[in-house]
Design a protein around this motif. Sequence first.
Motif, short mmCIF file in Angstrom:
data_model
loop_
_atom_site.label_atom_id
_atom_site.label_comp_id
_atom_site.label_asym_id
_atom_site.label_seq_id
_atom_site.Cartn_x
_atom_site.Cartn_y
_atom_site.Cartn_z
N ASP A 179 167.61 49.99 -27.72
CA ASP A 179 166.82 50.38 -28.90
C ASP A 179 167.63 50.40 -30.20
O ASP A 179 167.12 50.04 -31.26
CB ASP A 179 166.15 51.75 -28.65
CG ASP A 179 167.14 52.87 -28.37
OD1 ASP A 179 168.25 52.59 -27.88
OD2 ASP A 179 166.79 54.04 -28.63
N TRP A 191 159.01 48.66 -30.97
CA TRP A 191 158.96 49.63 -29.85
C TRP A 191 157.87 49.23 -28.86
O TRP A 191 158.10 49.19 -27.65
CB TRP A 191 158.70 51.03 -30.43
CG TRP A 191 158.29 52.06 -29.43
CD1 TRP A 191 159.11 52.74 -28.57
CD2 TRP A 191 156.96 52.53 -29.17
NE1 TRP A 191 158.37 53.61 -27.81
CE2 TRP A 191 157.05 53.49 -28.15
CE3 TRP A 191 155.69 52.22 -29.71
CZ2 TRP A 191 155.92 54.16 -27.65
CZ3 TRP A 191 154.58 52.88 -29.21
CH2 TRP A 191 154.70 53.82 -28.19
N PRO A 213 159.13 48.13 -24.39
CA PRO A 213 159.22 49.53 -23.95
C PRO A 213 160.43 49.83 -23.08
O PRO A 213 160.81 50.99 -22.94
CB PRO A 213 157.92 49.75 -23.16
CG PRO A 213 157.39 48.38 -22.85
CD PRO A 213 157.92 47.45 -23.88
N TRP A 250 164.41 54.03 -25.09
CA TRP A 250 164.06 54.76 -26.33
C TRP A 250 164.22 56.26 -26.17
O TRP A 250 164.17 56.80 -25.06
CB TRP A 250 162.60 54.44 -26.70
CG TRP A 250 162.39 52.98 -26.93
CD1 TRP A 250 162.04 52.05 -25.98
CD2 TRP A 250 162.56 52.26 -28.15
NE1 TRP A 250 161.98 50.80 -26.56
CE2 TRP A 250 162.29 50.90 -27.89
CE3 TRP A 250 162.91 52.64 -29.46
CZ2 TRP A 250 162.37 49.92 -28.88
CZ3 TRP A 250 162.98 51.66 -30.44
CH2 TRP A 250 162.72 50.32 -30.14
N GLY A 257 158.42 57.87 -29.47
CA GLY A 257 157.15 57.20 -29.15
C GLY A 257 155.97 57.85 -29.85
O GLY A 257 155.02 57.16 -30.24
N PHE A 307 155.88 56.49 -33.38
CA PHE A 307 155.46 55.09 -33.43
C PHE A 307 153.97 54.94 -33.09
O PHE A 307 153.26 54.15 -33.71
CB PHE A 307 156.32 54.25 -32.49
CG PHE A 307 157.75 54.11 -32.97
CD1 PHE A 307 158.05 54.02 -34.32
CD2 PHE A 307 158.80 54.05 -32.06
CE1 PHE A 307 159.37 53.87 -34.76
CE2 PHE A 307 160.12 53.90 -32.49
CZ PHE A 307 160.40 53.82 -33.84
#
Length: 307
Positions: free
Chosen positions: A51, A85, A89, A93, A98, A101
């Motif tokens: 990430d 993102w 997946p 991350w 999440g 986002f």
Amino acid sequence: NTADPRDRAAGLLLGAALGDALGSRFEGMSAVRADQLDEVETSEGELRYTDDTVLTLVLAEHFAERSPGSGIQQQDLALDFARAWRAEPGRGWGGGIGHVFRAVLSGSEWSSAARNSFGGQGSYGNGAAMRVSPVALAAPTPPEAATLGLRSGEVTHAHPDGAHAAAVQGCAVHLALSTPADTALDPDRFLDRVAGCCPDSRWISLLERTRAVPRSSSPAEAAERLGNDVTAPGSVPLALFSFLRHPDSPREAVRFAIAAGGDTDTIGSMAGALAGARCGATALPPEPLRRLEGAGRLRELGTLLAG
Ligand code: F2R
Ligand code: MG
Ligand code: MG
Ligand code: MG
């Protein structure tokens, strides 16, 4: 070290990605031995990034798509981060990111999406600092790199500790990029200049704490004093220390950062950006660099943004 600005710009982005990819094998381990580092440097197969580099690339592309001096379009940037993102997946991350986002993808303004995370506190994770290095290529001066860093950081990290970390790291990378190649780096002067660009009291004291760590400390001792976790205050100081410990060797700076354990990909990436910016792509270890995912585009973007 090189004085060539294009080589330094490429070194900045490639160093960030290399530190991420090498460190990702060990993320969450309490310490990493030299033989484990040797093994990941010399083994076969692609070195995949996580990430940290996915978002570094998004920020670099944001600048590359716009004319120099256009700054940051925060809602566009938030959407581009969120799309990256959604598309990948499996890149390791952070636990809370999440939510930010998802909110942006469902139409929220970046500011409310970022503010609503962690019960309205905002995130102080190191995710804003880990991706910030391209601001050093877009801003003409270190203070402007700090401002751009803050603007890029607050898009997802509303907690001041998380957002200001991006100002600190962005300005530090700019300073590393402009250090004279043939002069020894003075760590105290470097930290003074970073502090001068980032008038945030919490970060001033974290920079002082970094300065107070004996220069001869081992990775474990530095981690004990500065932390090595996924929070911004618990990782940016160790990345700065790793660079100041080995300012003329990206390989050693990254190895020091990873050997300290904890958030190894991210601390390795931030140390790699700093040392790569000072020493250039030609100073990066050739063998792992050859196996680095995305190296072609990272080099291209560095050269492009160097102008
Ligand atoms: N998260 C990871 N690695 C661990 C999991 C790896 C994965 N499961 C796998 O193996 O595939 N790595 C990445 O996350 C870090 C960057 O995080 P970011 O983007 O800042 O995310 P987040 O969730 O906002 O913050 C990270 C953690 O910090 C703590 N935290 C942040 N703000 C907080 C607050 N206000 N209150 C309490 N805690 C807070 C939380 O634990 C967050 O999850 C990088 O290491 C990247 O490599
Ligand atoms: Mg990561
Ligand atoms: Mg420039
Ligand atoms: Mg990490």
